[in-house]
Design an enzyme around this catalytic site. Structure first.
Site, mmCIF file in Angstrom:
data_model
loop_
_atom_site.group_PDB
_atom_site.id
_atom_site.type_symbol
_atom_site.label_atom_id
_atom_site.label_comp_id
_atom_site.label_asym_id
_atom_site.label_seq_id
_atom_site.Cartn_x
_atom_site.Cartn_y
_atom_site.Cartn_z
ATOM 1 N N GLU A 71 -0.733 2.093 -5.215
ATOM 2 C CA GLU A 71 -1.359 2.471 -6.491
ATOM 3 C C GLU A 71 -2.804 2.048 -6.392
ATOM 4 O O GLU A 71 -3.112 0.850 -6.380
ATOM 5 C CB GLU A 71 -0.686 1.739 -7.659
ATOM 6 C CG GLU A 71 0.803 1.986 -7.777
ATOM 7 C CD GLU A 71 1.146 3.411 -8.107
ATOM 8 O OE1 GLU A 71 0.292 4.123 -8.656
ATOM 9 O OE2 GLU A 71 2.278 3.831 -7.798
ATOM 10 N N LYS A 102 2.836 -11.377 -3.804
ATOM 11 C CA LYS A 102 1.520 -11.925 -3.429
ATOM 12 C C LYS A 102 0.548 -11.589 -4.554
ATOM 13 O O LYS A 102 0.050 -10.469 -4.653
ATOM 14 C CB LYS A 102 1.101 -11.268 -2.124
ATOM 15 C CG LYS A 102 -0.011 -11.850 -1.276
ATOM 16 C CD LYS A 102 -1.138 -12.556 -1.904
ATOM 17 C CE LYS A 102 -2.461 -11.878 -1.705
ATOM 18 N NZ LYS A 102 -3.489 -12.370 -2.633
ATOM 19 N N GLU A 106 -15.757 4.635 -8.326
ATOM 20 C CA GLU A 106 -15.068 3.770 -9.294
ATOM 21 C C GLU A 106 -15.914 2.520 -9.515
ATOM 22 O O GLU A 106 -16.197 1.773 -8.580
ATOM 23 C CB GLU A 106 -13.684 3.371 -8.787
ATOM 24 C CG GLU A 106 -12.913 2.585 -9.846
ATOM 25 C CD GLU A 106 -11.551 2.075 -9.357
ATOM 26 O OE1 GLU A 106 -11.484 1.582 -8.233
ATOM 27 O OE2 GLU A 106 -10.587 2.175 -10.130
ATOM 28 N N CYS A 126 -7.516 0.786 -13.906
ATOM 29 C CA CYS A 126 -7.516 1.935 -12.993
ATOM 30 C C CYS A 126 -7.414 3.250 -13.752
ATOM 31 O O CYS A 126 -7.816 4.283 -13.249
ATOM 32 C CB CYS A 126 -6.376 1.797 -11.996
ATOM 33 S SG CYS A 126 -4.792 1.572 -12.800
#
Ligand code: NDP
Length: 474
Positions: free
Chosen positions: A246, A171, A377, A280
């Site tokens: 993750e 996906k 973040e 990331c």
């Protein structure tokens, strides 16, 4: 482009499509079929049937490895097409996109070799007989990936899942489905059995959620935001679906005065601003010893301001557009939050072009680790440079964060490198370097950065179940 269901191109069952745009211009790049629940069901029937038939799982691991080597070859044969597609769809500088495509091929090469090197165990038990521990494929794997490295992160999941003998349903992110669809075609061309491969672009809240909630899915491999990961964990609890996550990061690059700090100042800007900070592993908190702080900031800014910002297909570009106007606005808002909290914007944060979603790399100095810009973040080109007074203060700052994905330590003192690398709670660290992702080594996070590890042989554990069999000799 159409969906790939059981290895075959198909329009969505309800005929839905959506438009994929080029972030550098906002112009339409492709119209893509949009999967719905009927398409998920069709893909699941094919994946389950293929898995249960043993058409892939029962091939020898060596035979599966040969097919994966052909995938690596096909990626290389189509490298320029894939790189241009990735550069245009994800807004990556073409030089970076070429590197990513080569790394994608390398990932298949690695797991081609890994396929027949995942051993079970023979355990010396007390009962008379032989006790063996087998590793078996987990079954149907739903692999859900983000937009920041669309092809590469897909390969990090698809390659080990197939190496272990599973069926996969990939996906891709709705913003960047194109290279995933092309990868699906290459898997079939290489010889992965059709039923084992589906690629379903469509809204995460529908397709992703349907995969996570369906008991025919045995394993979810997810990369994306921490909040999405948390909702996947909740949804997977009903069927106790195996999950690896993750997630986000806010990593520290700790620079001691005893290091080659000029080298660190020259190299660290690209550890924050590569892919326009949408990484990331971005070292977005740069934690610098107070005695060299001002000189480091000056050198860091000098290097940052030399970075070439340009269009994705410009060979000279080092940084290009962000993925969307919305993603850029998040960074702009955070720069305002940071200056409002007392940080000083010493470089960047401006819009260099009218078109696309470009933002010049922003450097915030005088940042305190308690500020929101240091704790949250941002996922954009915003660096926070934080001063520290001594080793224990540096460790405290590096760890005082809800994330733990990667990080760097710059020092020439070996004892200090050992002490600090043991003390920092994070999944991957580099000493005197800012690189933390390698195909051969485990990658994943402590704390809110995730669950489980991808890459290296560690990924193979996540795509297999452990079965214990005892053979009685009585
Ligand atoms: P999202 O979590 O928004 O999306 C990731 C994927 O999940 C997309 O395919 C998305 O589909 C899908 N999705 C969305 N909602 C659901 C749901 N409810 N159930 C199942 N799937 C869902 O992340 P982003 O795409 O915004 O990616 C950026 C994030 O990824 C950052 O936080 C970054 O740190 C993290 N990341 C982590 C990495 C790591 O290895 N730790 C590596 C790279 C990125 P759709 O696109 O249709 O919304």
């Amino acid at each position: 482009m159409e969906l790939l269901i059981g290895g075959r191109r198909r329009a969505a069952a309800d005929g839905s499509t959506f438009v994929v745009r080029e972030p550098s211009t906002g112009q339409e790049l492709a119209t893509v079929s949009q999967a719905g629940l009927n398409d998920v069901n069709a893909a699941l029937i094919d994946a389950t049937t293929a898995f249960e038939s043993g058409v892939w799982a029962d091939q020898s691991a060596t035979a599966r490895g040969r097919v994966l080597l052909r995938v690596a070859d096909l990626i290389r044969q189509n490298a320029e097409e894939l790189a241009v597609l990735e550069a245009r769809n994800a807004g990556h500088p073409i030089a970076d996109a070429r590197w990513e495509v080569e790394a994608a091929a390398g990932t298949f090469e690695y797991y081609a070799g890994a396929a027949n090197k995942l051993f079970g165990e023979v355990v010396p038990v007390q009962d008379p007989g032989i006790d063996v521990v087998l590793r078996e494929p987990v079954g149907v794997c739903g692999l859900i990936v983000p937009w920041n490295f669309p092809l590469l992160i897909a390969c990090w999941k698809v390659a080990p899942a197939l190496a272990c003998g599973n069926s996969i349903i990939l996906k891709p992110a709705s913003l960047t489905p194109l290279t995933a669809l092309r990868l699906g075609e290459l898997l079939i061309e290489a010889g992965v059995p059709e039923g084992c491969v589906s690629v379903l672009p469509g809204p995460g809240g529908v397709i992703g959620d349907a995969l996570v909630s369906d008991r025919r899915v045995n394993k979810i491999g997810f990369t994306g935001e921490t909040s999405t990961g948390a909702s996947i964990l909740r949804a997977s609890s009903e069927n106790i679906t195996r999950v690896s996550l993750e997630l986000g990061g806010k990593s520290a690059c700790v620079v001691f005065a005893d290091s080659d700090w000029e080298k660190a100042a020259a190299e660290t800007p690209m550890a924050v601003f590569a892919n326009a900070g949408q990484d990331c592993c971005s070292r977005s908190r740069i934690v610098v010893e107070r005695s060299i702080y001002d000189a480091f900031v000056a050198e860091f800014v000098r290097t940052t301001e030399r970075l070439r910002i340009g269009e994705p297909l410009d060979e000279a570009s080092e940084i290009s557009t962000m993925i969307s106007p919305g993603q850029r606005q998040v960074s702009i808002d955070y720069i305002g939050i940071g200056t409002g909290e007392g940080a000083e914007l010493v470089s960047g944060g401006t819009l260099p072009r009218e078109d696309g979603s470009y933002l010049t790399p922003a450097v915030l100095a005088g940042v305190d680790n308690g500020m929101r810009v240091a704790q949250e973040e941002i996922f954009g080109p915003v660096a926070c440079i934080i001063p520290f007074k001594d080793e224990s203060n540096a460790i405290h700052i590096a760890n005082d964060i809800p994330y733990g994905l990667s990080g760097s330590i710059w020092t020439k003192d070996l004892g200090r490198a050992i002490r600090v690398s043991k003390a920092i709670r994070t999944g991957a660290l580099s000493v005197n370097s800012n690189r933390s992702v390698r195909i051969e080594t485990p990658f994943g996070g402590y704390k809110r950065s995730g669950l489980g590890r991808q890459l290296g042989m560690h990924a193979m554990q996540h795509y297999t179940e452990v079965k214990n069999v005892f053979f009685s000799s009585e």
